[in-house]
Design a protein around this motif. Structure first.
Motif, PDB file in Angstrom:
ATOM      1  N   SER A 156      53.413  93.057   8.888  1.00  0.00           N
ATOM      2  CA  SER A 156      53.832  94.463   8.952  1.00  0.00           C
ATOM      3  C   SER A 156      54.461  94.956   7.658  1.00  0.00           C
ATOM      4  O   SER A 156      54.895  96.106   7.582  1.00  0.00           O
ATOM      5  CB  SER A 156      54.836  94.653  10.092  1.00  0.00           C
ATOM      6  OG  SER A 156      56.039  93.937   9.831  1.00  0.00           O
TER       7      SER A 156
ATOM      8  N   ASN B 203      49.457 100.851  14.724  1.00  0.00           N
ATOM      9  CA  ASN B 203      49.463  99.416  14.996  1.00  0.00           C
ATOM     10  C   ASN B 203      48.035  98.989  15.343  1.00  0.00           C
ATOM     11  O   ASN B 203      47.502  99.368  16.386  1.00  0.00           O
ATOM     12  CB  ASN B 203      50.416  99.110  16.153  1.00  0.00           C
ATOM     13  CG  ASN B 203      50.500  97.624  16.474  1.00  0.00           C
ATOM     14  OD1 ASN B 203      49.824  96.806  15.847  1.00  0.00           O
ATOM     15  ND2 ASN B 203      51.328  97.274  17.432  1.00  0.00           N
TER      16      ASN B 203
ATOM     17  N   PRO C 100      58.681  97.962  10.990  1.00  0.00           N
ATOM     18  CA  PRO C 100      58.389  97.611  12.381  1.00  0.00           C
ATOM     19  C   PRO C 100      57.094  98.244  12.871  1.00  0.00           C
ATOM     20  O   PRO C 100      56.726  99.341  12.455  1.00  0.00           O
ATOM     21  CB  PRO C 100      59.595  98.183  13.142  1.00  0.00           C
ATOM     22  CG  PRO C 100      60.104  99.285  12.285  1.00  0.00           C
ATOM     23  CD  PRO C 100      59.840  98.873  10.871  1.00  0.00           C
TER      24      PRO C 100
ATOM     25  N   TYR D 102      55.004  98.901  16.716  1.00  0.00           N
ATOM     26  CA  TYR D 102      55.431  99.066  18.095  1.00  0.00           C
ATOM     27  C   TYR D 102      54.289  98.859  19.087  1.00  0.00           C
ATOM     28  O   TYR D 102      53.122  99.075  18.778  1.00  0.00           O
ATOM     29  CB  TYR D 102      56.027 100.466  18.297  1.00  0.00           C
ATOM     30  CG  TYR D 102      57.267 100.717  17.485  1.00  0.00           C
ATOM     31  CD1 TYR D 102      58.512 100.359  17.968  1.00  0.00           C
ATOM     32  CD2 TYR D 102      57.172 101.308  16.222  1.00  0.00           C
ATOM     33  CE1 TYR D 102      59.660 100.588  17.211  1.00  0.00           C
ATOM     34  CE2 TYR D 102      58.322 101.534  15.464  1.00  0.00           C
ATOM     35  CZ  TYR D 102      59.564 101.163  15.966  1.00  0.00           C
ATOM     36  OH  TYR D 102      60.687 101.383  15.215  1.00  0.00           O
TER      37      TYR D 102
ATOM     38  N   GLN E 293      56.851 102.308  23.385  1.00  0.00           N
ATOM     39  CA  GLN E 293      57.469 101.567  22.291  1.00  0.00           C
ATOM     40  C   GLN E 293      58.524 100.587  22.808  1.00  0.00           C
ATOM     41  O   GLN E 293      59.582 100.388  22.205  1.00  0.00           O
ATOM     42  CB  GLN E 293      58.086 102.522  21.264  1.00  0.00           C
ATOM     43  CG  GLN E 293      57.055 103.422  20.594  1.00  0.00           C
ATOM     44  CD  GLN E 293      57.608 104.212  19.423  1.00  0.00           C
ATOM     45  OE1 GLN E 293      58.812 104.217  19.165  1.00  0.00           O
ATOM     46  NE2 GLN E 293      56.727 104.876  18.701  1.00  0.00           N
TER      47      GLN E 293
ATOM     48  N   SER F 149      58.918  95.935  19.766  1.00  0.00           N
ATOM     49  CA  SER F 149      58.670  96.107  18.336  1.00  0.00           C
ATOM     50  C   SER F 149      58.748  94.768  17.638  1.00  0.00           C
ATOM     51  O   SER F 149      59.466  93.861  18.076  1.00  0.00           O
ATOM     52  CB  SER F 149      59.680  97.079  17.725  1.00  0.00           C
ATOM     53  OG  SER F 149      60.989  96.542  17.768  1.00  0.00           O
TER      54      SER F 149
ATOM     55  N   ARG G 159      63.174  96.918  23.608  1.00  0.00           N
ATOM     56  CA  ARG G 159      64.084  98.066  23.645  1.00  0.00           C
ATOM     57  C   ARG G 159      65.017  97.978  24.827  1.00  0.00           C
ATOM     58  O   ARG G 159      64.641  97.564  25.922  1.00  0.00           O
ATOM     59  CB  ARG G 159      63.297  99.378  23.731  1.00  0.00           C
ATOM     60  CG  ARG G 159      62.677  99.803  22.424  1.00  0.00           C
ATOM     61  CD  ARG G 159      61.989 101.148  22.562  1.00  0.00           C
ATOM     62  NE  ARG G 159      62.922 102.214  22.944  1.00  0.00           N
ATOM     63  CZ  ARG G 159      62.548 103.470  23.130  1.00  0.00           C
ATOM     64  NH1 ARG G 159      61.281 103.819  22.987  1.00  0.00           N
ATOM     65  NH2 ARG G 159      63.428 104.396  23.452  1.00  0.00           N
TER      66      ARG G 159
END
Length: 353
Positions: free
Chosen positions: A314, A292, A318, A320, A248, A251, A223
């Motif tokens: 996945s 996750n 997405p 994270y 997060q 990802s 990010r």
């Protein structure tokens, strides 16, 4: 007293590249790039490696060469468009791979090795930004002697074009499709002064390819704003350690079971004045976010690649991870260090299990 540890995240992209020639610079120091050729053909989905395709070279004649913390970089001057104007070659499929160093220096001065420099072993080209082949050398360009002598330092690089089915869209049918790669190379001195600049073109021909491979689709993203700053400033910070979490911050999307690795591009945390701290001053944890179910493995930072997570595919969506960085409690290295900002750059990688 106050120390800062700055960690800059960098994604690993794979592979390929090109190079050129450079010149001029600092007193009697010349920087240049010797190339064995300026062309490569792609005949297979496996890609191609041009062994020892380019040599980055520093030459000096004199008595007092001593340039610590020098850098070298490459920049793509324009998008890599085919000569017929129909296709664009992705920049991040081109990479430099350093193999070794050679040259000569007047004793007791020596030619630094790849590990002594701290150069990343493979560096992918990035569209629209300067990419550092040597972000900041840990070994000086040095040839100090009582009389005039010759210094010649060379870094040898392979040129790699990544394999993969992305090449399907880049081939030219029964005749090859030609791409011109325009690059600018620079060398910088201790205070970021430019020691040399050179522009070079490299030609890539992609021929008709057979047997399209089946590829797993994997992507990883850090990010924006996830560069980490650990602020060590109070007695409690030194005694208990400090930490920071970026929710997060990472990802992934994977259509196959995957694993994540991380490594530092530099061999130490480095300050602007050249002081260093060991990488294992900082611990990295990935924390799976809600939904996750990955397995995670905390690590102390290192210049070697380390596994930090494994997970299941996945299914197109997405998943994270929170990113957590922390220092050790009662770390003598931090306590005894000079009060400065120290930084390194991390490289994350996702591969199939």
């Amino acid at each position: 007293m106050q120390n800062y540890l700055l960690i800059m995240n960098k994604l690993l992209v794979y592979i390929v590249l090109i190079l050129g020639f450079s010149v001029k610079g600092f007193s009697q120091l010349n920087f240049g790039i010797m190339s064995s050729n300026n062309y490569v053909g792609v005949y297979s989905y496996n890609g191609v490696t041009s062994t020892n395709a380019y040599v980055l070279r520093f030459q000096y004649s004199g008595t007092n060469l001593n340039i610590p913390y020098w850098k070298t970089s490459v920049r793509l001057l324009q998008p890599i468009i085919s000569t017929d104007g129909t296709k664009q070659f992705p920049a991040n499929k081109l990479a430099f791979q350093i193999t070794n160093t050679t040259g000569q220096a007047q004793a007791p001065n020596t030619i630094p090795t790849v590990s002594q420099i701290g150069a990343p072993l493979s560096v992918s080209l990035q569209q629209g930004q300067e990419t550092f082949l040597v972000p900041q050398s840990n070994a000086a360009l040095k040839n100090t002697t009582p009389y005039n002598s010759y210094y010649d330092f060379q870094m040898n690089y392979n040129l790699i074009i990544e394999g993969g089915n992305y090449l399907t869209a880049l081939q030219g049918g029964y005749t090859q499709k030609t791409y011109i790669v325009s690059l600018e190379f620079k060398a910088y001195g201790t205070n970021n002064e430019v020691l040399g600049v050179e522009q070079r073109n490299y030609t890539i021909d992609v021929f008709k390819l057979n047997n399209v491979p089946v590829e797993n689709k994997l992507s990883i993203q850090i990010r924006s704003g996830s560069n980490a700053l650990l602020d060590v400033k109070t007695l409690s910070d030194y005694v208990n350690g400090v930490s920071v979490i970026y929710p997060q911050g990472l990802s992934i999307i994977a259509d196959a079971d995957y694993q994540l690795h991380v490594k530092s591009i530099q061999t130490n945390f480095i300050s602007n004045t050249g002081n260093t701290l060991p990488l294992n001053t900082v611990r990295l944890d990935l924390i799976p976010a809600s939904g996750n179910n990955a397995n995670v493995f905390p690590v102390w930072l290192s210049a070697g690649s380390q596994k930090i997570a494994t997970g299941l595919q996945s299914k197109g969506s997405p998943v994270y991870y929170d990113i957590r960085y922390a220092t050790k409690p009662n770390d003598v290295t931090l306590i005894e260090s000079k009060m400065e900002e120290y930084s390194t750059t991390l490289q994350y990688e996702i591969t199939p299990q």
